[in-house]
Design a protein around this motif. Sequence first.
Motif, PDB file in Angstrom:
ATOM      1  N   ARG A 113       1.901  -3.189  -5.473  1.00  0.00           N
ATOM      2  CA  ARG A 113       3.331  -2.847  -5.511  1.00  0.00           C
ATOM      3  C   ARG A 113       3.794  -2.690  -6.949  1.00  0.00           C
ATOM      4  NH1 ARG A 113       6.124  -3.213  -0.828  1.00  0.00           N
ATOM      5  NH2 ARG A 113       4.960  -4.044   0.937  1.00  0.00           N
ATOM      6  N   CYS A 114       4.807  -1.848  -7.124  1.00  0.00           N
ATOM      7  CA  CYS A 114       5.402  -1.655  -8.449  1.00  0.00           C
ATOM      8  C   CYS A 114       5.934  -3.006  -8.934  1.00  0.00           C
ATOM      9  CB  CYS A 114       6.542  -0.637  -8.348  1.00  0.00           C
ATOM     10  SG  CYS A 114       7.538  -0.553  -9.849  1.00  0.00           S
TER      11      CYS A 114
ATOM     12  N   ILE B 141       2.442   1.232  -4.407  1.00  0.00           N
ATOM     13  CA  ILE B 141       1.867   2.217  -5.333  1.00  0.00           C
ATOM     14  C   ILE B 141       0.338   2.243  -5.188  1.00  0.00           C
ATOM     15  CG2 ILE B 141       3.718   2.272  -7.068  1.00  0.00           C
ATOM     16  CD1 ILE B 141       2.148   0.157  -8.653  1.00  0.00           C
ATOM     17  N   GLN B 142      -0.310   3.111  -5.947  1.00  0.00           N
ATOM     18  CA  GLN B 142      -1.759   3.283  -5.813  1.00  0.00           C
ATOM     19  C   GLN B 142      -2.565   2.229  -6.573  1.00  0.00           C
ATOM     20  OE1 GLN B 142      -3.305   5.722  -3.959  1.00  0.00           O
ATOM     21  NE2 GLN B 142      -1.244   6.167  -3.215  1.00  0.00           N
ATOM     22  N   THR B 143      -2.100   1.875  -7.770  1.00  0.00           N
ATOM     23  CA  THR B 143      -2.924   0.981  -8.596  1.00  0.00           C
ATOM     24  C   THR B 143      -2.251  -0.363  -8.842  1.00  0.00           C
ATOM     25  OG1 THR B 143      -1.991   2.223 -10.435  1.00  0.00           O
ATOM     26  CG2 THR B 143      -4.303   2.642  -9.929  1.00  0.00           C
ATOM     27  N   ASP B 144      -3.106  -1.360  -9.007  1.00  0.00           N
ATOM     28  CA  ASP B 144      -2.632  -2.718  -9.274  1.00  0.00           C
ATOM     29  C   ASP B 144      -1.988  -2.837 -10.653  1.00  0.00           C
ATOM     30  OD1 ASP B 144      -2.848  -4.636  -7.331  1.00  0.00           O
ATOM     31  OD2 ASP B 144      -5.043  -4.682  -7.475  1.00  0.00           O
TER      32      ASP B 144
ATOM     33  N   LYS C  97     -10.650  -2.626   0.201  1.00  0.00           N
ATOM     34  CA  LYS C  97      -9.856  -1.657   0.976  1.00  0.00           C
ATOM     35  C   LYS C  97      -9.024  -2.377   2.024  1.00  0.00           C
ATOM     36  CE  LYS C  97     -11.794   2.857   0.540  1.00  0.00           C
ATOM     37  NZ  LYS C  97     -12.654   3.900   1.072  1.00  0.00           N
TER      38      LYS C  97
ATOM     39  N   PRO D 153      -0.889  -4.210  -0.118  1.00  0.00           N
ATOM     40  CA  PRO D 153      -1.057  -3.074  -1.037  1.00  0.00           C
ATOM     41  C   PRO D 153      -0.455  -3.362  -2.408  1.00  0.00           C
ATOM     42  CG  PRO D 153       0.706  -2.632   0.536  1.00  0.00           C
ATOM     43  CD  PRO D 153       0.106  -3.949   0.925  1.00  0.00           C
TER      44      PRO D 153
ATOM     45  N   ASP E 223      -6.238  -4.136   0.364  1.00  0.00           N
ATOM     46  CA  ASP E 223      -5.178  -3.204  -0.058  1.00  0.00           C
ATOM     47  C   ASP E 223      -4.284  -2.785   1.108  1.00  0.00           C
ATOM     48  OD1 ASP E 223      -5.927  -3.332  -2.633  1.00  0.00           O
ATOM     49  OD2 ASP E 223      -6.896  -1.372  -2.736  1.00  0.00           O
TER      50      ASP E 223
ATOM     51  N   CYS F 147       5.768   2.126 -10.540  1.00  0.00           N
ATOM     52  CA  CYS F 147       5.849   3.394  -9.815  1.00  0.00           C
ATOM     53  C   CYS F 147       6.306   4.462 -10.832  1.00  0.00           C
ATOM     54  CB  CYS F 147       6.825   3.293  -8.643  1.00  0.00           C
ATOM     55  SG  CYS F 147       8.552   3.182  -9.147  1.00  0.00           S
TER      56      CYS F 147
END
Length: 240
Positions: free
Chosen positions: A16-17, A24-27, A7, A14, A10, A31
Amino acid sequence: MIKWLQKIFDIILPPRCLSCGKVIQTDNSLCPECFSHIRFISRPFCEKCGTPFPEETGDGLLCVNCLRKKTPFRFCRSAVAYDDFSKKLILDFKFFDHIENKILLARWLYLAGRDIFDAGVDLIIPVPLHFTRMIKRKYNQSAMLCSILSEMSHVPADYKSLKKIRHTRPQVHCDGKQRLKNVKNAFCVPHQENIKGKRIVLIDDVYTTGATLRECAKALKRAGAKSVDTLTVARVCDQF
Ligand SMILES: [Zn+2]
Ligand SMILES: [Zn+2]
């Protein structure tokens, strides 16, 4: 503890696209907007060479080329159409050290290769680079994709059995006929015993005319391969 650390990580860095760099939310992903631009290749397409057909075409058919000509391939499959959006992801990965793109591209390969893996594969082999190009580029992007794909599919990868024995001009600098001539007899299989009787899937980033993949397949067939399939991230599509 690990989740907690993740966490913090992240927040500092964080995900990124991979295309536009937006948070973005996931690795290892895109996006929603960049994802919406990617044109995934889905049925209907030629059962053999994977050329996309118009939507109203029935399933399980062959294209005119595959009906007319003998091809060295069992199946050819590609994940996405080669256009400005997929091109950026592939070229960043290939030439600009965006090695992080490999997870997403390998995941696409795995999904596009379902027919191939269902039909049975013994070895995954990347299209090799000549050693002089390997020194210049530092890594073979197809070999990287192979290694992840091998983990996903549980099919062993082989990086040594297919060799590029002649330096060739980059295929992008050649037109159709020159492409064939440029790669003719550029590949060989030094240890045929590794290939004999094996069902092989060749991995590359882009299927353009298929000239390079065809030469690789011929070398593998001469060495006794039972079948050769191709799996590429993208494909140049005329009418898609
Ligand atoms: Zn994006
Ligand atoms: Zn076809």
